[in-house]
Design a protein around this motif. Structure first.
Motif, PDB file in Angstrom:
ATOM      1  N   PRO A 166      -0.451   0.092  -2.420  1.00 43.37           N
ATOM      2  CA  PRO A 166      -0.723   1.083  -1.364  1.00 43.37           C
ATOM      3  C   PRO A 166       0.329   2.175  -1.281  1.00 43.37           C
ATOM      4  CG  PRO A 166      -1.269  -1.102  -0.573  1.00 43.37           C
ATOM      5  CD  PRO A 166      -0.633  -1.298  -1.920  1.00 43.37           C
ATOM      6  N   HIS A 192     -12.548   3.090  -5.236  1.00 49.99           N
ATOM      7  CA  HIS A 192     -12.907   2.164  -4.160  1.00 49.99           C
ATOM      8  C   HIS A 192     -11.834   2.159  -3.077  1.00 49.99           C
ATOM      9  CE1 HIS A 192     -16.299   0.412  -6.321  1.00 49.99           C
ATOM     10  NE2 HIS A 192     -15.535   0.265  -7.388  1.00 49.99           N
ATOM     11  N   SER A 193     -10.846   3.029  -3.183  1.00 47.25           N
ATOM     12  CA  SER A 193      -9.684   2.974  -2.293  1.00 47.25           C
ATOM     13  C   SER A 193      -9.887   3.788  -1.022  1.00 47.25           C
ATOM     14  CB  SER A 193      -8.443   3.502  -3.026  1.00 47.25           C
ATOM     15  OG  SER A 193      -7.386   3.719  -2.124  1.00 47.25           O
ATOM     16  N   PRO A 194      -9.843   3.160   0.147  1.00 47.68           N
ATOM     17  CA  PRO A 194      -9.926   3.932   1.395  1.00 47.68           C
ATOM     18  C   PRO A 194      -8.708   4.813   1.616  1.00 47.68           C
ATOM     19  CG  PRO A 194      -9.433   1.625   1.852  1.00 47.68           C
ATOM     20  CD  PRO A 194      -9.746   1.711   0.394  1.00 47.68           C
ATOM     21  N   HIS A 222     -16.193   1.864   2.444  1.00 44.87           N
ATOM     22  CA  HIS A 222     -14.790   1.545   2.223  1.00 44.87           C
ATOM     23  C   HIS A 222     -13.994   1.691   3.514  1.00 44.87           C
ATOM     24  CE1 HIS A 222     -16.770   3.212  -1.307  1.00 44.87           C
ATOM     25  NE2 HIS A 222     -15.960   2.514  -2.069  1.00 44.87           N
ATOM     26  N   TYR A 223     -14.230   2.773   4.236  1.00 47.78           N
ATOM     27  CA  TYR A 223     -13.539   3.006   5.496  1.00 47.78           C
ATOM     28  C   TYR A 223     -13.955   1.979   6.546  1.00 47.78           C
ATOM     29  CZ  TYR A 223     -12.585   5.163  10.042  1.00 47.78           C
ATOM     30  OH  TYR A 223     -12.182   5.392  11.338  1.00 47.78           O
ATOM     31  N   LEU A 225     -15.516  -0.995   6.289  1.00 46.49           N
ATOM     32  CA  LEU A 225     -15.186  -2.380   5.972  1.00 46.49           C
ATOM     33  C   LEU A 225     -13.704  -2.641   6.196  1.00 46.49           C
ATOM     34  CD1 LEU A 225     -16.573  -4.944   4.898  1.00 46.49           C
ATOM     35  CD2 LEU A 225     -15.866  -4.257   2.607  1.00 46.49           C
ATOM     36  N   THR A 226     -12.856  -1.713   5.737  1.00 45.05           N
ATOM     37  CA  THR A 226     -11.414  -1.874   5.917  1.00 45.05           C
ATOM     38  C   THR A 226     -11.036  -1.824   7.384  1.00 45.05           C
ATOM     39  OG1 THR A 226     -11.034  -0.823   3.764  1.00 45.05           O
ATOM     40  CG2 THR A 226      -9.150  -0.983   5.250  1.00 45.05           C
ATOM     41  N   LEU A 227     -11.631  -0.901   8.137  1.00 42.74           N
ATOM     42  CA  LEU A 227     -11.353  -0.789   9.569  1.00 42.74           C
ATOM     43  C   LEU A 227     -11.741  -2.071  10.299  1.00 42.74           C
ATOM     44  CD1 LEU A 227     -10.506   1.006  11.983  1.00 42.74           C
ATOM     45  CD2 LEU A 227     -12.907   1.700  12.144  1.00 42.74           C
ATOM     46  N   PHE A 229     -12.004  -5.052   9.117  1.00 41.60           N
ATOM     47  CA  PHE A 229     -11.121  -6.146   8.721  1.00 41.60           C
ATOM     48  C   PHE A 229      -9.779  -6.047   9.443  1.00 41.60           C
ATOM     49  CE2 PHE A 229      -7.851  -8.052   6.050  1.00 41.60           C
ATOM     50  CZ  PHE A 229      -8.391  -9.311   5.808  1.00 41.60           C
ATOM     51  N   LEU A 230      -9.201  -4.868   9.462  1.00 41.70           N
ATOM     52  CA  LEU A 230      -7.857  -4.700  10.034  1.00 41.70           C
ATOM     53  C   LEU A 230      -7.844  -4.817  11.548  1.00 41.70           C
ATOM     54  CD1 LEU A 230      -6.496  -1.762   7.837  1.00 41.70           C
ATOM     55  CD2 LEU A 230      -5.962  -4.196   7.641  1.00 41.70           C
ATOM     56  N   ARG A 233      -9.481  -9.077  12.118  1.00 35.38           N
ATOM     57  CA  ARG A 233      -9.403  -9.896  10.916  1.00 35.38           C
ATOM     58  C   ARG A 233      -9.943 -11.311  11.135  1.00 35.38           C
ATOM     59  NH1 ARG A 233      -5.265 -13.292   9.370  1.00 35.38           N
ATOM     60  NH2 ARG A 233      -3.945 -12.396  10.979  1.00 35.38           N
TER      61      ARG A 233
END
Length: 251
Positions: A166, A192-194, A222-223, A225-227, A229-230, A233
């Protein structure tokens, strides 16, 4: 910008049912207009991102195994079947640049070492001053970005985040911005990187539908799914693992 638009010759590819001509996003798209100096291709594996990148690289005259116009080596399965079925519109036309394939970067590094063995005058000046094999994977990618990308050109990158932490993805964004903001470079990147997708005012093209469509950063999977998760979680993983357990029971 240099590359202004791309036309897919659908009257030619629609008569062919084999891969990659059978990819829905490509069959359903007639043309793409490149609006910004930085364009991202997003979508699931197999959605056509890399296939179209390879076709663009082929039309640019770059080595489709990875490299520029003067890098002469080959890797199996590095040919572009789609390349003869697209047309590029330029203003102005430019021949300088680089095509990065993360999956064949090892072969590119080996090719440079072979050049150094054959020619004592060969210098690694464009790659950090030493063999890419003598640097970590992430260091070698950044050496390429920092040194080889220092001229006006078009840079076509297939999943550059593959070797970058990152923190190094952020370093790459800085390199990219230094070039793009001066009007010296155009980037077309499959990722695939947000983190990379967050580049300001980038054009984002999604390959996940029946045609290629422009979307916003906040609308990318990508945005979101990551949001999710964070920000949740434990709940996210609970739901994920519960789905696995239910699937085991059903089977």
């Amino acid at each position: 910008m240099y590359l202004r638009s791309l036309k897919i010759m659908n009257e030619e590819i629609r008569v062919q049912n084999k891969y990659p001509f059978s990819i829905p996003s490509l069959r359903g798209t007639d043309s793409i207009e490149f609006k910004n100096a930085v364009t991202f291709f997003v979508g699931e594996n197999g959605s056509g991102k890399s296939t179209l990148l390879e076709a663009i690289s082929y039309q640019c005259g770059f080595n489709n195994a990875g490299g520029g116009r003067n890098d002469n080596y080959s890797v199996d399965a590095s040919m572009s079947d789609l390349g003869d079925h697209i047309r590029l519109s330029w203003f102005p036309k430019i021949n300088r640049g680089f095509f990065l394939r993360a999956e064949s970067f090892y072969h590119f590094a080996t090719y440079l070492d072979e050049l150094a063995m054959e020619d004592p005058s060969f210098s690694y000046g464009g790659y950090g001053g030493k063999s890419l094999h003598h640097q970590s994977h992430g260091e070698s990618f950044l050496s390429l970005f920092t040194n080889r990308f220092g001229e006006k050109g078009i840079y076509i990158l297939d999943e550059p985040e593959a070797a970058l932490s990152p923190a190094r993805q952020l370093a790459f964004l800085k390199v990219m911005n230094d070039l793009a903001s001066k009007g010296e470079a155009q980037f077309i990147i499959a990722t695939h990187s947000p983190i990379l997708l967050g580049y300001p005012e980038a054009q984002i093209l999604s390959f996940d539908g029946p045609s290629i469509q422009e979307i916003t950063y906040e609308d990318t999977e990508h945005y979101n799914l990551t949001l999710n998760f964070l920000t949740g979680r434990e709940r996210f993983l609970y739901e994920l693992f519960r789905e696995d357990e239910e699937d085991d029971i059903d089977s």
